[in-house]
Design an enzyme around this catalytic site. Structure first.
Site, mmCIF file in Angstrom:
data_model
loop_
_atom_site.group_PDB
_atom_site.id
_atom_site.type_symbol
_atom_site.label_atom_id
_atom_site.label_comp_id
_atom_site.label_asym_id
_atom_site.label_seq_id
_atom_site.Cartn_x
_atom_site.Cartn_y
_atom_site.Cartn_z
ATOM 1 N N HIS A 54 0.854 -1.186 0.000
ATOM 2 C CA HIS A 54 0.000 0.000 0.000
ATOM 3 C C HIS A 54 0.891 1.238 0.000
ATOM 4 O O HIS A 54 2.115 1.133 0.100
ATOM 5 C CB HIS A 54 -0.983 0.005 1.178
ATOM 6 C CG HIS A 54 -0.378 0.035 2.539
ATOM 7 N ND1 HIS A 54 0.404 -0.991 3.044
ATOM 8 C CD2 HIS A 54 -0.432 0.958 3.541
ATOM 9 C CE1 HIS A 54 0.779 -0.692 4.266
ATOM 10 N NE2 HIS A 54 0.298 0.488 4.592
ATOM 11 N N HIS A 56 1.332 3.922 2.013
ATOM 12 C CA HIS A 56 1.909 4.608 3.175
ATOM 13 C C HIS A 56 3.431 4.600 3.110
ATOM 14 O O HIS A 56 4.056 3.599 2.733
ATOM 15 C CB HIS A 56 1.421 3.981 4.475
ATOM 16 C CG HIS A 56 -0.001 4.312 4.804
ATOM 17 N ND1 HIS A 56 -0.732 3.635 5.754
ATOM 18 C CD2 HIS A 56 -0.836 5.270 4.312
ATOM 19 C CE1 HIS A 56 -1.952 4.158 5.828
ATOM 20 N NE2 HIS A 56 -2.037 5.149 4.964
ATOM 21 N N ASP A 58 5.850 4.359 5.154
ATOM 22 C CA ASP A 58 6.665 3.356 5.849
ATOM 23 C C ASP A 58 6.684 2.009 5.129
ATOM 24 O O ASP A 58 7.341 1.069 5.581
ATOM 25 C CB ASP A 58 6.217 3.192 7.314
ATOM 26 C CG ASP A 58 4.798 2.694 7.463
ATOM 27 O OD1 ASP A 58 3.943 3.078 6.643
ATOM 28 O OD2 ASP A 58 4.528 1.928 8.404
ATOM 29 N N HIS A 59 6.012 1.951 3.991
ATOM 30 C CA HIS A 59 6.060 0.761 3.133
ATOM 31 C C HIS A 59 6.577 1.079 1.735
ATOM 32 O O HIS A 59 7.242 0.242 1.126
ATOM 33 C CB HIS A 59 4.672 0.126 3.045
ATOM 34 C CG HIS A 59 4.181 -0.399 4.352
ATOM 35 N ND1 HIS A 59 4.316 -1.718 4.740
ATOM 36 C CD2 HIS A 59 3.598 0.238 5.401
ATOM 37 C CE1 HIS A 59 3.829 -1.869 5.957
ATOM 38 N NE2 HIS A 59 3.380 -0.696 6.384
ATOM 39 N N HIS A 110 -7.809 -0.736 5.460
ATOM 40 C CA HIS A 110 -6.732 0.137 5.947
ATOM 41 C C HIS A 110 -6.536 1.299 4.976
ATOM 42 O O HIS A 110 -6.543 2.465 5.393
ATOM 43 C CB HIS A 110 -5.460 -0.678 6.093
ATOM 44 C CG HIS A 110 -4.289 0.083 6.647
ATOM 45 N ND1 HIS A 110 -4.295 0.639 7.913
ATOM 46 C CD2 HIS A 110 -3.078 0.381 6.111
ATOM 47 C CE1 HIS A 110 -3.133 1.250 8.124
ATOM 48 N NE2 HIS A 110 -2.387 1.108 7.051
ATOM 49 N N ASP A 133 -0.496 -4.006 5.860
ATOM 50 C CA ASP A 133 -1.160 -3.547 7.077
ATOM 51 C C ASP A 133 -2.643 -3.932 7.102
ATOM 52 O O ASP A 133 -3.433 -3.330 7.829
ATOM 53 C CB ASP A 133 -1.030 -2.027 7.218
ATOM 54 C CG ASP A 133 0.374 -1.601 7.612
ATOM 55 O OD1 ASP A 133 1.261 -2.471 7.724
ATOM 56 O OD2 ASP A 133 0.594 -0.385 7.778
ATOM 57 N N HIS A 172 4.150 -5.481 9.898
ATOM 58 C CA HIS A 172 4.708 -4.946 11.146
ATOM 59 C C HIS A 172 4.837 -6.043 12.193
ATOM 60 O O HIS A 172 4.076 -7.020 12.194
ATOM 61 C CB HIS A 172 3.808 -3.852 11.732
ATOM 62 C CG HIS A 172 3.823 -2.570 10.976
ATOM 63 N ND1 HIS A 172 4.699 -1.541 11.263
ATOM 64 C CD2 HIS A 172 3.052 -2.132 9.939
ATOM 65 C CE1 HIS A 172 4.475 -0.532 10.421
ATOM 66 N NE2 HIS A 172 3.479 -0.869 9.622
#
Length: 250
Positions: A54, A56, A58-59, A110, A133, A172
């Site tokens: 996805h 975001h 942090d990915h 999400h 996520d 995560h």
């Protein structure tokens, strides 16, 4: 098929997916490119694809750097917010990575860019799913861009339909905190208690399996009396919504 978890940032996972038959490599969510590419170089195989779960940061924030380092790389994702994307996937779309067969599963809840990647190694009868996520070990992602119905469909219709022995690689390392919450709403679940004890001793709790999640994850047990009692709801989507709200405030 081999999967190498690569811990990144404070609690993220990137993954290196190895096609042991075709001698090719793909990477999933390489947010820290140097760490991930170090593993790729050590394998001595060609990196052919990048799979993004996805948008975001942090990915996906490592996508541009990896694309520059590996010109011609195919970069897959779920919508136009994926950096350096070369192929936008539709729900159910299938493709191959060397000898591996991949199916994109669009999993709203999400984010609306979320794709889970179901990968089959038919030579060795192995299957894994990279869930970003959407599905965590013992939990699920917050509902930033979707509804409880979206997450219910993603978890309990789409992912629940995969074979029970499918290995689950989440985005995560939230497992131990997820289990603390899960035991507060499903405390008599012996499978949950046993897995929580087992995982408490592990620095890396990946992979889980779809079967284990169906038996222990409160968000995939929303039709069970224990979760209905904990929430005061009976409709599974309403139970999921209530459990998600409880988890948000836990």
């Amino acid at each position: 098929m081999k999967v190498i978890p690569v811990p990144c940032l404070s609690d993220n996972y990137a993954y290196v997916l190895v096609d042991t038959e075709g001698k090719q490599v793909a990477v999933i969510d390489p947010v820290e490119p140097e760490k991930v590419l170090e593993h790729v170089e050590a394998l001595g195989m060609e990196l052919t694809a990048l799979l993004t779960t996805h948008h975001h940061a942090d990915h996906s924030a490592g996508n541009n750097e990896v694309a520059k380092a590996k010109p011609g790389l195919e970069i897959f994702g779920g919508d136009s917010r994926i950096p350096s994307m070369t192929k936008q996937l539709k729900d159910g779309e299938e493709f191959t990575l060397g000898s591996l067969h991949v199916r994109a599963i669009q999993t709203f809840g999400h984010t609306t860019s979320s794709i889970c990647y179901y990968v089959q190694d038919k030579h060795n009868d192995e299957r894994v799913v990279f869930t970003g996520d959407t599905l965590f070990v013992g939990g699920c992602g917050r509902l930033f861009e979707g509804t409880p119905q979206d997450m219910y469909d993603s978890l309990n219709v789409k992912l629940a339909a995969l074979p029970r022995d499918t290995k689950v690689y989440a985005g995560h390392e939230y497992t131990n905190s997820n289990f603390k919450f899960a035991r507060s709403v499903d405390g008599d679940n012996s499978d949950l208690i046993a897995k929580a004890v087992r995982c408490a001793a592990l620095p890396i709790t990946m992979p889980s399996t779809i079967g284990e999640e169906l038996d222990t994850n409160p968000f995939m047990r929303v039709d069970q009396p224990a979760l209905q009692k904990a929430t005061g709801k009976t409709d599974p989507v309403e139970v999921l919504a209530a459990v998600r709200k409880m988890k948000d405030n836990f």
